[in-house]
Design a protein around this motif. Sequence first.
Motif, PDB file in Angstrom:
ATOM      1  N   PRO A 573     -81.652 123.893   0.717  1.00  0.00           N
ATOM      2  CA  PRO A 573     -82.746 123.249   1.475  1.00  0.00           C
ATOM      3  C   PRO A 573     -83.511 122.720   0.540  1.00  0.00           C
ATOM      4  O   PRO A 573     -84.435 121.756   0.643  1.00  0.00           O
ATOM      5  CB  PRO A 573     -83.289 124.499   2.288  1.00  0.00           C
ATOM      6  CG  PRO A 573     -82.967 125.876   1.444  1.00  0.00           C
ATOM      7  CD  PRO A 573     -81.608 125.498   1.065  1.00  0.00           C
ATOM      8  N   ASP A 677     -84.542 119.585   4.111  1.00  0.00           N
ATOM      9  CA  ASP A 677     -85.706 120.629   4.282  1.00  0.00           C
ATOM     10  C   ASP A 677     -86.423 120.295   5.716  1.00  0.00           C
ATOM     11  O   ASP A 677     -87.258 121.110   5.932  1.00  0.00           O
ATOM     12  CB  ASP A 677     -86.600 120.629   3.072  1.00  0.00           C
ATOM     13  CG  ASP A 677     -87.131 119.269   2.825  1.00  0.00           C
ATOM     14  OD1 ASP A 677     -86.875 118.162   3.384  1.00  0.00           O
ATOM     15  OD2 ASP A 677     -87.771 119.277   1.869  1.00  0.00           O
ATOM     16  N   ALA A 680     -83.692 123.130  10.079  1.00  0.00           N
ATOM     17  CA  ALA A 680     -83.619 124.556   9.911  1.00  0.00           C
ATOM     18  C   ALA A 680     -82.238 125.051   9.253  1.00  0.00           C
ATOM     19  O   ALA A 680     -81.150 124.157   9.656  1.00  0.00           O
ATOM     20  CB  ALA A 680     -83.775 125.418  11.201  1.00  0.00           C
ATOM     21  N   PRO A 681     -82.251 126.067   8.749  1.00  0.00           N
ATOM     22  CA  PRO A 681     -81.060 126.669   8.259  1.00  0.00           C
ATOM     23  C   PRO A 681     -79.886 126.780   9.157  1.00  0.00           C
ATOM     24  O   PRO A 681     -80.618 127.082  10.405  1.00  0.00           O
ATOM     25  CB  PRO A 681     -81.219 127.984   7.597  1.00  0.00           C
ATOM     26  CG  PRO A 681     -82.705 127.697   7.093  1.00  0.00           C
ATOM     27  CD  PRO A 681     -83.218 126.930   8.248  1.00  0.00           C
ATOM     28  N   GLY A 682     -78.805 126.483   9.099  1.00  0.00           N
ATOM     29  CA  GLY A 682     -77.462 126.426   9.921  1.00  0.00           C
ATOM     30  C   GLY A 682     -76.438 125.656  10.019  1.00  0.00           C
ATOM     31  O   GLY A 682     -76.595 125.068   9.110  1.00  0.00           O
ATOM     32  N   ARG A 707     -73.445 122.756   6.541  1.00  0.00           N
ATOM     33  CA  ARG A 707     -74.303 123.775   6.564  1.00  0.00           C
ATOM     34  C   ARG A 707     -75.476 123.835   5.795  1.00  0.00           C
ATOM     35  O   ARG A 707     -75.296 123.568   4.581  1.00  0.00           O
ATOM     36  CB  ARG A 707     -73.318 125.151   6.245  1.00  0.00           C
ATOM     37  CG  ARG A 707     -74.009 126.473   6.151  1.00  0.00           C
ATOM     38  CD  ARG A 707     -73.058 127.583   6.016  1.00  0.00           C
ATOM     39  NE  ARG A 707     -72.346 127.667   7.198  1.00  0.00           N
ATOM     40  CZ  ARG A 707     -71.212 128.274   7.174  1.00  0.00           C
ATOM     41  NH1 ARG A 707     -70.468 128.571   6.071  1.00  0.00           N
ATOM     42  NH2 ARG A 707     -70.489 128.451   8.420  1.00  0.00           N
ATOM     43  N   LEU A 709     -78.332 126.020   3.945  1.00  0.00           N
ATOM     44  CA  LEU A 709     -78.369 127.084   3.619  1.00  0.00           C
ATOM     45  C   LEU A 709     -79.698 127.709   3.672  1.00  0.00           C
ATOM     46  O   LEU A 709     -80.704 126.892   3.786  1.00  0.00           O
ATOM     47  CB  LEU A 709     -77.807 127.491   2.163  1.00  0.00           C
ATOM     48  CG  LEU A 709     -76.499 126.961   1.810  1.00  0.00           C
ATOM     49  CD1 LEU A 709     -76.167 127.146   0.281  1.00  0.00           C
ATOM     50  CD2 LEU A 709     -75.343 127.772   2.548  1.00  0.00           C
ATOM     51  N   PRO A 710     -79.843 128.974   3.974  1.00  0.00           N
ATOM     52  CA  PRO A 710     -81.281 129.594   4.225  1.00  0.00           C
ATOM     53  C   PRO A 710     -81.981 129.814   2.676  1.00  0.00           C
ATOM     54  O   PRO A 710     -81.321 129.877   1.691  1.00  0.00           O
ATOM     55  CB  PRO A 710     -81.103 130.882   4.846  1.00  0.00           C
ATOM     56  CG  PRO A 710     -79.719 131.236   4.435  1.00  0.00           C
ATOM     57  CD  PRO A 710     -78.663 129.845   4.235  1.00  0.00           C
ATOM     58  N   ARG A 711     -83.158 129.917   2.916  1.00  0.00           N
ATOM     59  CA  ARG A 711     -84.106 130.294   1.562  1.00  0.00           C
ATOM     60  C   ARG A 711     -84.034 131.638   1.481  1.00  0.00           C
ATOM     61  O   ARG A 711     -84.030 132.522   2.492  1.00  0.00           O
ATOM     62  CB  ARG A 711     -85.417 129.720   1.483  1.00  0.00           C
ATOM     63  CG  ARG A 711     -85.479 128.265   1.885  1.00  0.00           C
ATOM     64  CD  ARG A 711     -87.057 127.827   1.699  1.00  0.00           C
ATOM     65  NE  ARG A 711     -87.108 126.338   1.612  1.00  0.00           N
ATOM     66  CZ  ARG A 711     -87.181 125.569   0.550  1.00  0.00           C
ATOM     67  NH1 ARG A 711     -87.014 126.146  -0.664  1.00  0.00           N
ATOM     68  NH2 ARG A 711     -87.256 124.461   0.664  1.00  0.00           N
TER      69      ARG A 711
END
Length: 718
Positions: A573, A677, A680-682, A707, A709-711
């Motif tokens: 992100p 950014d 949303a992550p996913g 994909r 990635l999440p933070r």
Amino acid sequence: MTRSTWLWLVVATTFAALAATFLFDPPAPLPRFEDAGPPATPIGGPSRVRLLAGEGVRGTLDGEGRRARFADPWGLALSRDGHLFVADGGEGNRIRRIAPDGTVATLAGGREGFLDGPGGLAAFDTPSGLALDLAGNLYVADTGNHAIRKLGPDGTVSTLAGNGRRGYRDGPGAQAQFDAPMGVAVDASGRVYVADTYNDRIRMIQPDGRVSTLAGDGRTGAVDGPGAVARFDTPTDLVAGARGELWIADSGNGAIRHMDGRGRVSTPMTDVPSVPIGLARSHDGVLHVAGIWPSRVLQVGRDGRWRVLESDERPDARFSRPAGIAVDRRGGVFVSDAGAYRVHRLVQAARASGRARAPAVHDPARDEGAGFPELGPSPGDPLPATGGRWPLRPQLGWHEVVGTLGEVRGNYQGESRDHLHGGLDIRGDVGQPVLAIADAKVNLPLATWGLDRLGEGFALDTVQYIHMRVGRTPRGDLLDPERFQLVAGDDGTPARLRVRRGERFRAGDMLGTINRMAHVHLVAGNSGYERNAIALGFVDFADQVPPHIDAVEIVDASGRALARVDGRVEVAPGAGDLQIVVEAWDQVDDNLPRRRLGLYAVGYQWLDAAGRPLPGFDAPRFNIEFNRMPPQDDAVLVAYAPGSGITVHGSAVTRFRYALANTVRDGRIARGAWRPDEMAPGDYLLRVHARDYSGNEAQAGRDLPVRILPRLHGAAMP
């Protein structure tokens, strides 16, 4: 006391009284020029560009300014009561008038010919320059009739000089001859000056009609000195000064020439940043120039510095082919854009004091709250009626297309992304005749270029034919010396080829022969607003083959493609601004299998893991669409990512790597980026839409799983 003594006494008394007046009651100082007369012309600075008249569609419709139509608006002349006169050439052959409220009316003409009489019955052939005298007579450089005409205040048209036949002869007006004169000016004494364009001379007509030559020896060149030895190259316009001097737009030399009251010619301005076509001079001596290649409106002040008058609302706004120019006493500049069929007014946004300058005429754009100036031809202006003809024989049979609008092109110095391809390439044999695809009239004073070079070409109305020997056989013989004129240089060898403004060609007429580039390059549309030439509709042209996608990538600022993990591109992100790059190409029916063409439109769409469009992506974003040619030099670097073009010397394959987050469409460009950014992550699916002009769209290889990635604890995962 004698009589003489009395006279001397009276003189002495009078002198003493005058002296006392100056000593004890001095006169008030003379007012400054700015207070006594018109204000000084503002120099430089941004301008408000306002549409005065013209819908942007070719025609001859009178009436309300924004709905009026012009065929080829060229020369302008402004009367003291605010009426603007327009020489409307092309198929119009009329003299038009724009009233202060913007209403357009036809004063004279309406059919092509050479006939004097009442305005409604009179006939012109490609009128160009205009000039008004103090009595209200309007002088017309009637280019196609090789004559100077006069439109009186009562609406009657007469011929001041010229017998309608092309040539060169001084003497009584009825016997004098010109060669397609384009520029005309008049001084306070009623003498008329003529830019005798293709005789390369400056002529003068006395009020009684007698014609003489002021400057130019009849040979093309750029020689200063006394008028009898001076040389010009295609002078197109001129203005007369108060001291018997002339300023001349010497278009072929790309210079502004000056002739003083003694007849001596000099060249004070050779660094003109555009080829000068039209000239105007303000009341205080500021020179204004309508220029083409590039299309600009220029101003040169008393300091000798050139300035470009640009829009303060849209700096990228541009004229198509400015031709005529006039200046009012407030410094407002009127410009006829012949390539857009419009007439505009430019008012500099602020004077040196910071006060806004009020317009001198009604401004419909302000009343209607229009935001940006309406420049260029309307998108609805129809392309020429070609009947489906090709520029090669058979004109109603198939030919191979080998290049389309917007393709990436390199140069001979190793740069693979040098410029965008500006037209449609049609393969042909070296020496094969090139034929006109539609009836048309030449509208430019310099309609050919590049003699004996690979890029030699000819502009016939709104279509350009390039990569040919214009007007010549493969051996170099002229096809028609009446139409095509070879001009010798100082060493006696051919230096250029001329085709006069106003010359007519019919569909099927031979224009030249293909040179060693082995194809005809067709450009469709007016200068600065070129359109995709496939829209001309060629007989038997078919494209049922969908484009082919070789790769879809997401790349970082360094141009490195992000890696895939388990079949998905993983994006952190905090990765910053990224670019979406697709490598794709097209083919058309019956072309050679190795012939790769560029796409017409490329876009993208974000879908969720289930294949549903994200908000804002219900329809693809086609940021890249080659419907019009962008004029910016760096457009190729905006449309195409590194690695595009022919990247290996000797390669026969061109790579088309489109940068989809950037914008190149409708003649405009803008750099952009995809910002992960903002999502949303996913898991997501990036779908690319690659289309050709016929509407075929690639289906294979268009999806890229992604994909985000999440933070983790406020930071992106490694």
